[in-house]
Design an enzyme around this catalytic site. Structure first.
Site, PDB file in Angstrom:
ATOM      1  N   ASP A 109      -3.651  -5.386   5.597  1.00  0.00           N
ATOM      2  CA  ASP A 109      -2.222  -5.484   5.906  1.00  0.00           C
ATOM      3  C   ASP A 109      -1.992  -4.715   7.197  1.00  0.00           C
ATOM      4  O   ASP A 109      -2.865  -3.975   7.670  1.00  0.00           O
ATOM      5  CB  ASP A 109      -1.398  -4.873   4.763  1.00  0.00           C
ATOM      6  CG  ASP A 109       0.116  -4.948   5.014  1.00  0.00           C
ATOM      7  OD1 ASP A 109       0.566  -5.934   5.618  1.00  0.00           O
ATOM      8  OD2 ASP A 109       0.843  -4.025   4.609  1.00  0.00           O
ATOM      9  N   GLU A 137       6.555   2.911   5.946  1.00  0.00           N
ATOM     10  CA  GLU A 137       5.321   3.519   6.448  1.00  0.00           C
ATOM     11  C   GLU A 137       5.525   5.015   6.688  1.00  0.00           C
ATOM     12  O   GLU A 137       4.727   5.858   6.270  1.00  0.00           O
ATOM     13  CB  GLU A 137       4.907   2.862   7.769  1.00  0.00           C
ATOM     14  CG  GLU A 137       4.388   1.451   7.651  1.00  0.00           C
ATOM     15  CD  GLU A 137       2.918   1.394   7.276  1.00  0.00           C
ATOM     16  OE1 GLU A 137       2.169   2.315   7.622  1.00  0.00           O
ATOM     17  OE2 GLU A 137       2.533   0.411   6.614  1.00  0.00           O
ATOM     18  N   CYS A 184       8.131  -9.136   1.943  1.00  0.00           N
ATOM     19  CA  CYS A 184       7.211  -8.256   2.667  1.00  0.00           C
ATOM     20  C   CYS A 184       6.556  -7.357   1.627  1.00  0.00           C
ATOM     21  O   CYS A 184       7.256  -6.814   0.748  1.00  0.00           O
ATOM     22  CB  CYS A 184       7.950  -7.423   3.704  1.00  0.00           C
ATOM     23  SG  CYS A 184       6.957  -6.129   4.497  1.00  0.00           S
ATOM     24  N   HIS A 216       5.488  -4.459   1.819  1.00  0.00           N
ATOM     25  CA  HIS A 216       5.989  -3.083   1.855  1.00  0.00           C
ATOM     26  C   HIS A 216       7.179  -2.877   0.911  1.00  0.00           C
ATOM     27  O   HIS A 216       7.366  -1.789   0.362  1.00  0.00           O
ATOM     28  CB  HIS A 216       6.463  -2.723   3.271  1.00  0.00           C
ATOM     29  CG  HIS A 216       5.367  -2.431   4.244  1.00  0.00           C
ATOM     30  ND1 HIS A 216       4.581  -3.392   4.789  1.00  0.00           N
ATOM     31  CD2 HIS A 216       4.953  -1.247   4.778  1.00  0.00           C
ATOM     32  CE1 HIS A 216       3.717  -2.839   5.637  1.00  0.00           C
ATOM     33  NE2 HIS A 216       3.922  -1.543   5.636  1.00  0.00           N
TER      34      HIS A 216
END
Length: 283
Positions: A9, A152, A195, A197
């Site tokens: 990823d 992140e 997504c 995430h």
């Protein structure tokens, strides 16, 4: 066959897919590569994402002899999965895409929200997927610039508090822009997480949207498809399950501490399983 399955990823989002893969395929070995140095892919050009995807796939094949590759990134799947299949016709390949079709089966109001990166929303692949379900429900699609990056950054100790505040702000702003959520007529009652995430902010979303709204991600479906492809190719590992220390290897092109924190937080994996990717992948 005891060679590993490759998973990659743009960053830590694919860990949500890795978690599902590990659960579905406990006998398998995995090598995970997070391209954090170039994250988020969703805000990069399609040509850039395609080049990174091809470079990482070639590295995992050459250096780790992977028997299958899971592209655990919606943006990379949209930009490069067709090219990868053409370049590596013998390699079992699994991509991810927003779960629009499964959402149709779950929604009772016929109003479905989709949140994804700008790169995914703008891709031809997503346009074709959306066109295939038009008329079956009303889809509200929202590009969430900055959200993957904030997720992140939430794993980095010196940025965690600011990143969490940014996550809360962005989620509230984007969901308010989409309309009304709930279970009444005209309400959006199903939200597709487009997504990988975004799986890691499910709790934040549930607080915003309420208990009646269903959240859909793709990890379990990807794990099932990976299992099917390996079985069809006769590549499933039939040996006893390995210990996590021997069956898992995680690498990053970016901040090692961030990957270690994310792996511990969301998969319960010790820091020593994480390492820096080779320097040639970091530039």
């Amino acid at each position: 066959m005891n060679t590993p399955i490759g998973v990659f990823d743009s960053g830590i989002g694919g860990l949500s897919v890795l978690r599902a893969l590990q659960k579905a395929l406990p006998h398998e070995r995995f090598v995970y590569l997070a391209d954090n140095a170039h994250a988020p892919y969703g805000e990069k050009s399609e040509a850039f994402v395609r080049e990174r995807t091809e470079t990482i796939a070639a590295h995992l094949l050459a250096q780790h002899h992977i028997k299958a590759l899971v592209v655990a990134c919606n943006t990379a799947t949209a930009a490069a999965i067709h090219e990868l299949r053409a370049q590596h016709p013998q390699l079992p390949l699994v991509g991810v895409e927003p779960a629009l079709k499964p959402a149709l089966a779950l929604s009772r109001t016929g109003h479905i929200g989709v949140i994804a990166t700008r790169g995914t929303v703008a891709s031809d692949k997503f346009a074709r997927l959306l066109a295939s379900v038009q008329g079956e429900a009303h889809f509200v699609v929202q590009a969430c610039n900055g959200l993957a990056l904030a997720i992140e950054q939430s794993t980095l100790p010196d940025q965690a508090m600011a990143a969490q505040a940014q996550i809360s702000h962005l989620l509230r702003s984007y969901t308010e822009a989409m309309g009304r959520f709930g279970t009444g007529p005209g309400d959006i009652d199903t939200m597709v997480l487009g997504c990988t995430h975004y799986v890691f902010v499910e709790d934040d979303l549930r607080q915003l949207l309420g208990p009646g709204v269903q959240l859909l991600s793709t990890g379990e479906a990807v794990a099932r498809q990976t299992q099917r492809l390996l079985a069809a190719a006769g590549l499933l590992n039939t040996q006893d399950a390995n210990s996590s220390a021997r069956s898992m290897r995680l690498m990053t092109t970016g901040d090692l501490q961030g990957l270690q924190a994310a792996a511990m937080r969301w998969l319960g994996l010790p820091p020593e399983l994480c390492e820096a990717a080779p320097a040639k992948l970091q530039t």
